[in-house]
Motif scaffolding. Structure first.
Motif, PDB file in Angstrom:
ATOM      1  N   ARG A 130       0.830  -1.210   0.000  1.00 53.26           N
ATOM      2  CA  ARG A 130       0.000   0.000   0.000  1.00 53.26           C
ATOM      3  C   ARG A 130       0.857   1.249   0.000  1.00 53.26           C
ATOM      4  O   ARG A 130       0.551   2.230  -0.670  1.00 53.26           O
ATOM      5  CB  ARG A 130      -0.926   0.003   1.219  1.00 53.26           C
ATOM      6  CG  ARG A 130      -2.117  -0.908   1.073  1.00 53.26           C
ATOM      7  CD  ARG A 130      -3.165  -0.629   2.130  1.00 53.26           C
ATOM      8  NE  ARG A 130      -2.611  -0.636   3.483  1.00 53.26           N
ATOM      9  CZ  ARG A 130      -2.682  -1.657   4.320  1.00 53.26           C
ATOM     10  NH1 ARG A 130      -3.307  -2.759   3.945  1.00 53.26           N
ATOM     11  NH2 ARG A 130      -2.165  -1.587   5.527  1.00 53.26           N
ATOM     12  N   LEU A 131       1.948   1.216   0.747  1.00 54.57           N
ATOM     13  CA  LEU A 131       2.857   2.357   0.811  1.00 54.57           C
ATOM     14  C   LEU A 131       3.501   2.608  -0.547  1.00 54.57           C
ATOM     15  O   LEU A 131       3.560   3.749  -1.013  1.00 54.57           O
ATOM     16  CB  LEU A 131       3.919   2.096   1.873  1.00 54.57           C
ATOM     17  CG  LEU A 131       4.830   3.253   2.243  1.00 54.57           C
ATOM     18  CD1 LEU A 131       4.010   4.398   2.811  1.00 54.57           C
ATOM     19  CD2 LEU A 131       5.858   2.803   3.247  1.00 54.57           C
ATOM     20  N   VAL A 132       3.950   1.551  -1.211  1.00 59.09           N
ATOM     21  CA  VAL A 132       4.564   1.695  -2.535  1.00 59.09           C
ATOM     22  C   VAL A 132       3.530   2.179  -3.542  1.00 59.09           C
ATOM     23  O   VAL A 132       3.803   3.069  -4.354  1.00 59.09           O
ATOM     24  CB  VAL A 132       5.199   0.358  -2.983  1.00 59.09           C
ATOM     25  CG1 VAL A 132       5.608   0.396  -4.443  1.00 59.09           C
ATOM     26  CG2 VAL A 132       6.385   0.033  -2.101  1.00 59.09           C
ATOM     27  N   LEU A 148       0.435  16.716 -13.233  1.00 68.51           N
ATOM     28  CA  LEU A 148       0.291  18.144 -12.947  1.00 68.51           C
ATOM     29  C   LEU A 148       1.448  18.939 -13.546  1.00 68.51           C
ATOM     30  O   LEU A 148       1.248  20.044 -14.077  1.00 68.51           O
ATOM     31  CB  LEU A 148       0.211  18.375 -11.438  1.00 68.51           C
ATOM     32  CG  LEU A 148      -1.079  17.936 -10.755  1.00 68.51           C
ATOM     33  CD1 LEU A 148      -0.967  18.104  -9.253  1.00 68.51           C
ATOM     34  CD2 LEU A 148      -2.260  18.715 -11.292  1.00 68.51           C
ATOM     35  N   GLY A 149       2.646  18.395 -13.485  1.00 65.54           N
ATOM     36  CA  GLY A 149       3.797  19.065 -14.077  1.00 65.54           C
ATOM     37  C   GLY A 149       3.675  19.185 -15.581  1.00 65.54           C
ATOM     38  O   GLY A 149       3.975  20.239 -16.158  1.00 65.54           O
ATOM     39  N   LEU A 150       3.228  18.120 -16.242  1.00 67.44           N
ATOM     40  CA  LEU A 150       3.029  18.180 -17.695  1.00 67.44           C
ATOM     41  C   LEU A 150       1.943  19.181 -18.073  1.00 67.44           C
ATOM     42  O   LEU A 150       2.075  19.916 -19.045  1.00 67.44           O
ATOM     43  CB  LEU A 150       2.671  16.789 -18.232  1.00 67.44           C
ATOM     44  CG  LEU A 150       3.808  15.777 -18.246  1.00 67.44           C
ATOM     45  CD1 LEU A 150       3.273  14.399 -18.634  1.00 67.44           C
ATOM     46  CD2 LEU A 150       4.892  16.217 -19.200  1.00 67.44           C
ATOM     47  N   GLY A 151       0.876  19.206 -17.284  1.00 63.52           N
ATOM     48  CA  GLY A 151      -0.193  20.183 -17.544  1.00 63.52           C
ATOM     49  C   GLY A 151       0.297  21.603 -17.366  1.00 63.52           C
ATOM     50  O   GLY A 151      -0.007  22.487 -18.177  1.00 63.52           O
ATOM     51  N   LEU A 166       3.783   5.637  -5.674  1.00 66.00           N
ATOM     52  CA  LEU A 166       3.745   5.655  -7.140  1.00 66.00           C
ATOM     53  C   LEU A 166       2.576   6.484  -7.660  1.00 66.00           C
ATOM     54  O   LEU A 166       2.717   7.226  -8.633  1.00 66.00           O
ATOM     55  CB  LEU A 166       3.674   4.234  -7.691  1.00 66.00           C
ATOM     56  CG  LEU A 166       4.939   3.395  -7.519  1.00 66.00           C
ATOM     57  CD1 LEU A 166       4.706   1.982  -8.029  1.00 66.00           C
ATOM     58  CD2 LEU A 166       6.116   4.044  -8.217  1.00 66.00           C
ATOM     59  N   LEU A 167       1.443   6.370  -7.014  1.00 67.13           N
ATOM     60  CA  LEU A 167       0.283   7.170  -7.413  1.00 67.13           C
ATOM     61  C   LEU A 167       0.563   8.657  -7.214  1.00 67.13           C
ATOM     62  O   LEU A 167       0.247   9.480  -8.078  1.00 67.13           O
ATOM     63  CB  LEU A 167      -0.948   6.746  -6.613  1.00 67.13           C
ATOM     64  CG  LEU A 167      -2.245   7.466  -6.953  1.00 67.13           C
ATOM     65  CD1 LEU A 167      -2.656   7.131  -8.374  1.00 67.13           C
ATOM     66  CD2 LEU A 167      -3.339   7.085  -5.980  1.00 67.13           C
ATOM     67  N   GLY A 168       1.174   8.993  -6.094  1.00 69.03           N
ATOM     68  CA  GLY A 168       1.521  10.394  -5.843  1.00 69.03           C
ATOM     69  C   GLY A 168       2.500  10.930  -6.867  1.00 69.03           C
ATOM     70  O   GLY A 168       2.349  12.049  -7.368  1.00 69.03           O
ATOM     71  N   LEU A 169       3.516  10.138  -7.214  1.00 69.79           N
ATOM     72  CA  LEU A 169       4.470  10.559  -8.241  1.00 69.79           C
ATOM     73  C   LEU A 169       3.798  10.710  -9.597  1.00 69.79           C
ATOM     74  O   LEU A 169       4.099  11.641 -10.351  1.00 69.79           O
ATOM     75  CB  LEU A 169       5.617   9.553  -8.330  1.00 69.79           C
ATOM     76  CG  LEU A 169       6.600   9.568  -7.158  1.00 69.79           C
ATOM     77  CD1 LEU A 169       7.578   8.411  -7.304  1.00 69.79           C
ATOM     78  CD2 LEU A 169       7.334  10.884  -7.097  1.00 69.79           C
TER      79      LEU A 169
END
Length: 71
Positions: free
Chosen positions: A23-25, A38-41, A29-32
């Motif tokens: 769950r932590l991994v 968001l960065g691409l947008g 990964l979901l957060g990244l």
């Protein structure tokens, strides 16, 4: 109100909790992934506004008269 646990459970490592590391991994990964999207947008929006600014800077003023107007 605060509850007191009479006999606190012993400490356990994260690896001993079933599924905790997975769950932590997954969460990391979901957060990244969200941050990458968001960065691409933000990069796309930034390029759009820079292009608009360049276009407006290259624009030349033209003297003209309005011949006809429709409402």
């Amino acid at each position: 109100m605060q509850f007191a646990i009479p006999h606190a459970p012993r400490r356990v490592r994260l690896a001993q909790v079933p599924g905790a590391v997975a769950r932590l991994v997954r969460g990391a990964l979901l957060g990244l992934g969200v941050m990458a999207l968001l960065g691409l947008g933000a990069a796309w929006v930034g390029r759009f506004f820079v292009e608009e600014q360049r276009f407006a800077a290259r624009a030349e003023e033209v003297e003209a008269r309005v011949a006809r107007s429709h409402a």
